[in-house]
Design a protein around this motif. Structure first.
Motif, PDB file in Angstrom:
ATOM      1  N   ASP A  43       0.684  -0.968  -0.439  1.00  0.00           N
ATOM      2  CA  ASP A  43      -0.007  -0.059  -0.271  1.00  0.00           C
ATOM      3  C   ASP A  43       0.863   1.152   0.186  1.00  0.00           C
ATOM      4  N   SER A  44       2.068   1.261  -0.031  1.00  0.00           N
ATOM      5  CA  SER A  44       3.197   2.529  -0.186  1.00  0.00           C
ATOM      6  C   SER A  44       2.892   2.985   1.059  1.00  0.00           C
ATOM      7  N   HIS A  45       2.376   3.160   2.536  1.00  0.00           N
ATOM      8  CA  HIS A  45       2.685   3.371   2.849  1.00  0.00           C
ATOM      9  C   HIS A  45       3.911   3.221   3.961  1.00  0.00           C
ATOM     10  N   TRP A  46       4.441   2.938   3.794  1.00  0.00           N
ATOM     11  CA  TRP A  46       5.949   3.069   4.602  1.00  0.00           C
ATOM     12  C   TRP A  46       6.793   3.802   3.753  1.00  0.00           C
ATOM     13  N   ASP A  47       6.633   4.071   2.396  1.00  0.00           N
ATOM     14  CA  ASP A  47       7.315   5.053   2.074  1.00  0.00           C
ATOM     15  C   ASP A  47       6.284   6.516   2.880  1.00  0.00           C
ATOM     16  N   GLU A  48       5.784   7.099   2.937  1.00  0.00           N
ATOM     17  CA  GLU A  48       4.968   7.723   3.560  1.00  0.00           C
ATOM     18  C   GLU A  48       4.971   7.859   4.793  1.00  0.00           C
ATOM     19  N   THR A  49       4.983   6.801   5.702  1.00  0.00           N
ATOM     20  CA  THR A  49       5.643   7.170   7.401  1.00  0.00           C
ATOM     21  C   THR A  49       6.582   7.199   8.023  1.00  0.00           C
ATOM     22  N   TYR A  50       7.990   6.254   7.145  1.00  0.00           N
ATOM     23  CA  TYR A  50       9.486   6.614   7.265  1.00  0.00           C
ATOM     24  C   TYR A  50       9.829   8.253   6.713  1.00  0.00           C
ATOM     25  N   ARG A  51       8.931   8.533   5.402  1.00  0.00           N
ATOM     26  CA  ARG A  51       9.592   9.573   4.605  1.00  0.00           C
ATOM     27  C   ARG A  51      11.467   9.525   4.460  1.00  0.00           C
ATOM     28  N   ILE A  52      11.015   8.324   4.267  1.00  0.00           N
ATOM     29  CA  ILE A  52      12.303   8.674   2.768  1.00  0.00           C
ATOM     30  C   ILE A  52      12.592   7.802   1.697  1.00  0.00           C
ATOM     31  N   GLU A  53      13.179   8.450   0.716  1.00  0.00           N
ATOM     32  CA  GLU A  53      13.080   7.664  -0.509  1.00  0.00           C
ATOM     33  C   GLU A  53      13.224   5.961  -1.189  1.00  0.00           C
ATOM     34  N   ALA A  54      12.969   5.706  -1.948  1.00  0.00           N
ATOM     35  CA  ALA A  54      13.200   4.132  -1.967  1.00  0.00           C
ATOM     36  C   ALA A  54      15.073   3.997  -1.703  1.00  0.00           C
ATOM     37  N   ASP A  55      15.142   5.048  -1.938  1.00  0.00           N
ATOM     38  CA  ASP A  55      17.122   4.428  -1.387  1.00  0.00           C
ATOM     39  C   ASP A  55      17.591   5.353  -0.397  1.00  0.00           C
ATOM     40  N   GLY A  56      16.734   5.416   0.764  1.00  0.00           N
ATOM     41  CA  GLY A  56      17.201   6.287   1.846  1.00  0.00           C
ATOM     42  C   GLY A  56      16.918   4.869   2.862  1.00  0.00           C
ATOM     43  N   ALA A  57      17.906   5.278   4.071  1.00  0.00           N
ATOM     44  CA  ALA A  57      17.865   4.250   5.134  1.00  0.00           C
ATOM     45  C   ALA A  57      18.028   5.083   6.494  1.00  0.00           C
ATOM     46  N   LEU A  58      16.849   4.726   7.650  1.00  0.00           N
ATOM     47  CA  LEU A  58      16.847   4.341   9.509  1.00  0.00           C
ATOM     48  C   LEU A  58      18.115   3.382   9.806  1.00  0.00           C
ATOM     49  N   LEU A  59      18.359   3.724  11.651  1.00  0.00           N
ATOM     50  CA  LEU A  59      18.849   2.966  11.977  1.00  0.00           C
ATOM     51  C   LEU A  59      17.922   2.946  13.134  1.00  0.00           C
ATOM     52  N   ILE A  60      17.489   1.859  13.248  1.00  0.00           N
ATOM     53  CA  ILE A  60      16.277   1.712  14.415  1.00  0.00           C
ATOM     54  C   ILE A  60      17.063   0.344  15.384  1.00  0.00           C
ATOM     55  N   ARG A  61      17.161   1.325  17.781  1.00  0.00           N
ATOM     56  CA  ARG A  61      17.655   0.635  18.583  1.00  0.00           C
ATOM     57  C   ARG A  61      16.155  -0.413  18.589  1.00  0.00           C
ATOM     58  N   PRO A  62      17.398  -1.221  19.631  1.00  0.00           N
ATOM     59  CA  PRO A  62      16.882  -2.497  20.005  1.00  0.00           C
ATOM     60  C   PRO A  62      15.418  -2.385  20.681  1.00  0.00           C
ATOM     61  N   ASP A  63      15.895  -0.965  21.389  1.00  0.00           N
ATOM     62  CA  ASP A  63      13.826  -0.690  21.768  1.00  0.00           C
ATOM     63  C   ASP A  63      12.890   0.418  21.031  1.00  0.00           C
ATOM     64  N   GLY A  64      13.185  -0.283  19.265  1.00  0.00           N
ATOM     65  CA  GLY A  64      12.496   0.009  18.432  1.00  0.00           C
ATOM     66  C   GLY A  64      12.461   1.578  18.328  1.00  0.00           C
ATOM     67  N   PHE A  65      13.356   2.539  18.977  1.00  0.00           N
ATOM     68  CA  PHE A  65      13.804   3.956  18.977  1.00  0.00           C
ATOM     69  C   PHE A  65      14.362   4.712  17.520  1.00  0.00           C
ATOM     70  N   VAL A  66      14.379   5.564  17.233  1.00  0.00           N
ATOM     71  CA  VAL A  66      14.958   5.346  15.519  1.00  0.00           C
ATOM     72  C   VAL A  66      16.352   6.173  16.104  1.00  0.00           C
ATOM     73  N   ALA A  67      17.577   6.249  15.890  1.00  0.00           N
ATOM     74  CA  ALA A  67      19.194   6.511  15.951  1.00  0.00           C
ATOM     75  C   ALA A  67      18.934   7.547  15.266  1.00  0.00           C
ATOM     76  N   TRP A  68      18.664   7.027  13.886  1.00  0.00           N
ATOM     77  CA  TRP A  68      19.652   8.113  12.869  1.00  0.00           C
ATOM     78  C   TRP A  68      18.446   7.910  11.512  1.00  0.00           C
ATOM     79  N   ARG A  69      18.429   9.073  11.083  1.00  0.00           N
ATOM     80  CA  ARG A  69      17.607   8.974   9.280  1.00  0.00           C
ATOM     81  C   ARG A  69      18.591   9.512   7.869  1.00  0.00           C
ATOM     82  N   LYS A  70      18.394   9.157   7.385  1.00  0.00           N
ATOM     83  CA  LYS A  70      18.985   9.532   5.916  1.00  0.00           C
ATOM     84  C   LYS A  70      17.899   9.312   4.956  1.00  0.00           C
TER      85      LYS A  70
END
Length: 549
Positions: A498-525
């Motif tokens: 449904d393309s909800h992930w792209d909309e919600t996480y707000r990165i391009e198809a070649d972007g990335a995020l690093l999520i911590r073990p507690d489920g919190f976003v540590a970094w986003r490109k």
């Protein structure tokens, strides 16, 4: 003497009467916070010893509201369905106000929990009501299912000393008076609002400690015809002779009637005998001949306090030992569970050697602001009919899911090049916030993105992010850190149809995020860069507290 860090996970079995024992982490207090700490450490492979001065888990309902975030964690641990079965669904997120339970509603007040419709848009679970005396046995059973966990009741911590290398604590078996010396690297004090560990450490509480005195009358009666089977979390009663709150605590007619009393005016607990308590319940229900079985009476004070600091040396405060909240808003127990979730992965990372000890400094810098905010909110909502807002209004859902950590292991987004202002919503994928829930498909089965963020650092990228995945594999091997990568797109293992992930996480198809073990976003490109491996190398260095190399 405590062994070297290379043997940090050495532990000995605790046997009553044994003169000494060694364990990586000693947990004091077997309420929800302590039990969750034990359970979480075991999931990371960290041995622990949990001691509780009482003979068993709670015999009183105490807290009943289990928040959305807490249910998300229980789902991750395979407990959500059992928690729901032990409790009951809240059919409405508001609390009726009436003269008596038998009389018409005058108005409704916010309960402090979001509606099911609000939650469905942002989470795979819904909040529920599960009294603490039903929840704790479930947590205990799961904690004891791990070989790493030892949980001992009827055992009290009496002394605690730090020597710069570790901690020496004396625990006493209350039935035999036998003493055992426990040598631990870390101690988690989850021993409640009147924490003896906190007192021993000399950590002061800040905030009002006397906001009123209340009685909790636990009873059983059939009130279904009065509530017309519509279960709310609270029912406010304004009868002049029995003003208080009814709280359902089971599906079989067990209730609490809570009311203010005045020991400062000379009232004594003995004055509230069975006859008087039953008469108060009958008056408040509006049914003079109601069949009431009295189960118990407890007195408790309201306070809104937060510890001056959450850590001293190798001892950490969590749960009510760190923050005393009024029941208003229902976040006391939940905040403690979330404390445990934040602390456990950091202790595990340091003990296993893949993170520097400085990572532990971020427990206080991340969790104390949350404790302050939730404690202040519990006080402003305390008076019936009064609903004060913070300077900037927070929804009930944002209180639970929308707080933002700020610490040296959170790498904030760079300002947008086009000057675009950041999103105003607190339920976003901004670094420092809980990574949002989106439904995905894996192997024909629907899963939540939240299912991906557990026990490891997790890199997530879009359909064109293969280079990020390759970089993650190389960085994980170079650093010796648990780091996994997932590619999400219209095709592949994890499908976002449904393309909800792209909309919600707000990165391009070649972007990335690093999520911590507690489920919190540590970094986003937001998009690809020239050298993803070097970028990710520096990001992981910062998150685990290592100096860049």
């Amino acid at each position: 003497m405590w062994q070297s860090s290379s043997n940090a996970l050495t532990r000995e079995m605790f046997i009553p009467g044994k003169s000494s024992v060694q364990v990586p982490v000693l947990i004091v207090g077997a309420g929800p916070t302590g039990l969750c700490t034990s359970l979480l450490l075991s999931r990371y492979g960290i041995p622990s010893l949990l001691v509780e001065r009482h003979a068993s888990t709670s015999i009183y309902p105490r807290a009943t509201g289990v928040s959305t975030r807490s249910m998300e964690l229980f789902r991750q641990w395979g407990l959500d369905q059992r928690v729901k079965a032990a409790g009951f669904e809240l059919e409405d997120a508001s609390a009726p106000v009436s003269l008596t339970l038998a009389q018409p509603e005058l108005t409704r007040l916010p309960l402090g929990f979001p509606s099911a419709q609000e939650v469905a848009a942002v989470s795979p679970v819904t909040p529920c009501a599960c009294p603490q005396d039903a929840l704790e046995p479930l947590l205990l059973e799961r904690a004891r299912s791990y070989a790493e966990a030892q949980v001992v009741f009827g055992t009290e911590l009496t002394t605690i000393e730090q020597d710069g290398v570790g901690i020496s604590a004396t625990i006493i078996d209350r039935s035999t008076a036998n003493a055992t010396l426990v040598r631990a690297h870390y101690v988690v004090a989850a021993d409640g609002a009147h924490s003896r560990v906190r007192e021993h450490l000399g950590i002061a509480m800040q905030g009002p400690d006397q906001l009123g005195n209340y009685l909790s009358v636990l009873f059983r009666a059939d009130l279904n015809r009065l509530i017309k089977s519509h279960v709310h979390g609270l029912y406010f009663i304004q009868h002049p002779e029995a003003s208080g709150i009814f709280v359902p605590t089971s599906t079989d007619g067990r209730w609490v009637f809570a009311m203010e009393w005045h020991p400062e005016r000379g009232e004594r607990l003995e004055d509230y005998d069975s006859e008087r308590c039953i008469r108060l319940v009958r008056t408040a229900t509006g049914v003079p001949d109601l069949d009431v079985e009295l189960l118990g009476v407890q007195a408790f004070p309201f306070a809104a306090q937060v510890a001056q600091c959450y850590r001293k040396g190798n001892v950490f405060l969590a749960g009510d030992a760190a923050h005393r909240m009024t029941p208003s808003g229902g976040m006391g127990m939940n905040t403690g569970i979330h404390d445990a979730h934040n602390l456990a992965w950091k202790l595990a990372a340091v003990l296993k050697g893949w993170a520097d000890i400085t990572l532990l400094e971020t427990y206080e810098s991340e969790r104390r602001p949350v404790g302050l905010h939730n404690t202040r909110r519990s006080n402003t909502r305390r008076v019936m009919g009064k609903h004060e807002e913070d300077e900037e209004s927070w929804s009930d859902l944002e209180i639970d899911l929308g707080y933002c950590y700020e610490s040296k292991v959170i790498i904030p987004d760079l300002p947008a090049e086009d000057g675009t202002a950041p999103a105003r919503s607190r339920l976003t994928c901004q670094p420092g916030r809980r990574a949002p829930h989106v439904w995905l498909t894996r192997g024909g089965k629907r899963i939540s993105t939240l299912d991906l963020y557990d026990q490891t650092l997790t890199l997530v990228t879009g359909s064109a992010g293969t280079s990020w995945c390759e970089a993650a594999d190389r960085v994980a091997r170079a650093h010796g850190v648990p780091l996994v990568a997932h590619l999400i797109g219209l095709e592949g293992e994890l499908r976002d149809g449904d393309s909800h992930w792209d909309e919600t996480y707000r990165i391009e198809a070649d972007g990335a995020l690093l999520i911590r073990p507690d489920g919190f976003v540590a970094w986003r490109k937001p998009g690809m860069i020239r050298d993803p491996q070097t970028e990710l190398h520096h990001v992981v260095d910062q998150i685990v507290g290592h100096s860049p190399s």
